[in-house]
Design an enzyme around this catalytic site. Structure first.
Site, PDB file in Angstrom:
ATOM      1  N   GLU A   2      18.931 -20.053  14.236  1.00 37.64           N
ATOM      2  CA  GLU A   2      17.748 -19.967  15.094  1.00 37.64           C
ATOM      3  C   GLU A   2      18.147 -19.835  16.565  1.00 37.64           C
ATOM      4  OE1 GLU A   2      15.065 -23.279  14.818  1.00 37.64           O
ATOM      5  OE2 GLU A   2      13.744 -22.438  16.339  1.00 37.64           O
ATOM      6  N   SER A   6      12.399 -28.974   4.927  1.00 36.07           N
ATOM      7  CA  SER A   6      13.015 -28.054   3.966  1.00 36.07           C
ATOM      8  C   SER A   6      13.048 -28.658   2.568  1.00 36.07           C
ATOM      9  CB  SER A   6      14.426 -27.672   4.430  1.00 36.07           C
ATOM     10  OG  SER A   6      15.226 -28.810   4.474  1.00 36.07           O
TER      11      SER A   6
END
Ligand code: SF4
Length: 326
Positions: free
Chosen positions: A122, A261
């Protein structure tokens, strides 16, 4: 149970994108790194034909490639174009917003500080899109070392998978050093922070907290650390079968928390396991209600409607509909 608990909208969409791509285009469908940090979810996708690679150079030319929720660096995107990959971009809309903000701030002459873990997909993806001066700050000490063109034109952006507790000191130090510090327009994603706050609230109400998820997920490990630091007995639960009578004997209230997640299936399996071991009553604490659900990339929505066998048609040939699509 903490609320919110488990998978965030961006990761959910990335997994659903691979699932739909497998139906529409057929296997193999490639993705960089494992798109969700859960062994069972990854094994399931692999069994259906998803291939996870560490480096996109391992993908054969012209293959179907899905970009995960946290995006890829711009160079990787260009490389995919050069090699004729059929790219389906499942970068989370909130991460895309950060890319846009990064460019906007750089175009206005700001030095842009990305607060995040150097080397994470990211962070690389955001930094690669900043045409001007960009700095990655991972630790408090990095703030003092920053060299900027104009201290009055410095802006910061936060990596979305950092929780608020990890960034508060760094942002305070940046503000102290650069009093005119700017940041993105609008709110940053709070999915990680909301899960951390919810887990801490839960920790005050229970005898022990089970943090459900994989130890390989940085957000799960951080959740575990934060809850353990609050003083309540804390345990990582990577699969439901790992819970035995001995883990819950003597406990009246067990808390379940999970990071962004952790798939719903795993949380559900843990609840089912607890119910199997003894009668339980599930109480979901008050917390942030998450209504957001991102739609799949448009070509999959439309291709799925037209062509998915499960949705009423024959699958498209691999490589069909080659346009790069968000
Ligand atoms: Fe999107 Fe936020 Fe999840 Fe990152 S943490 S994938 S920005 S919803």
């Amino acid at each position: 149970m903490a609320k919110p608990c488990g998978v965030c909208a961006g990761v959910r969409r990335a997994v659903e994108t691979i699932e739909r791509a497998l139906v529409v285009y057929g296997p193999p469908v490639y993705a960089r790194h494992e798109i969700i940090h859960d062994r069972h979810a990854v094994d399931e996708l692999q069994a259906r034909g998803a291939v996870f690679v560490d480096d996109l150079s391992a993908v054969p030319d012209g293959a179907v490639v899905v970009f995960g929720a946290h995006g890829v660096a711009e160079e990787a995107e260009h490389d995919c174009e050069r090699r004729g990959h059929d790219v389906i971009d499942a970068t989370c809309p909130l991460v895309l917003k950060l890319h846009k903000e990064a460019r906007r701030l750089a175009d206005r002459g700001y030095d842009v500080v990305v607060v995040g873990r150097a080397g994470d997909d990211e962070v690389d993806a955001i930094a690669s899109r900043i045409p001007g001066r960009v700095h990655v700050v991972s630790h408090l000490a990095d703030v003092e070392r920053l060299e900027v063109a104009d201290p009055a034109r410095v802006a910061y952006l936060l990596q979305t998978t950092l929780g608020g507790l990890d960034t508060v000191d760094i942002v305070a130090a940046l503000k102290h050093r650069f009093p005119r510090l700017a940041t993105q327009d609008g709110d940053a994603c709070s999915a990680v922070h909301d899960r951390e706050r919810a887990a801490l609230k839960l920790a005050r109400r229970v005898d022990a907290v089970f943090v459900v998820g994989s130890g390989s997920a940085v957000t799960t490990r951080r959740l575990l650390e934060i809850v353990a630091a609050s003083g309540v007995p804390t345990r990582l639960v990577e699969n439901a079968g790992a819970i035995e009578h001995g883990n819950i004997d003597g406990l009246t209230a067990v808390g379940l928390a999970a990071g962004p997640s952790t798939p719903d299936k795993l949380v559900d399996a843990v609840v089912a396991r607890l119910k199997m071991l003894r009668p339980v009553e599930i109480d979901v604490l008050d917390g942030v209600e998450e209504f957001v659900r991102f739609r799949l990339p448009s070509r999959l929505r439309h291709a799925g409607e037209r062509s998915s066998p499960g949705l009423g048609g024959a699958p498209l040939a691999p490589g069909a509909a080659l346009s790069h699509d968000r």
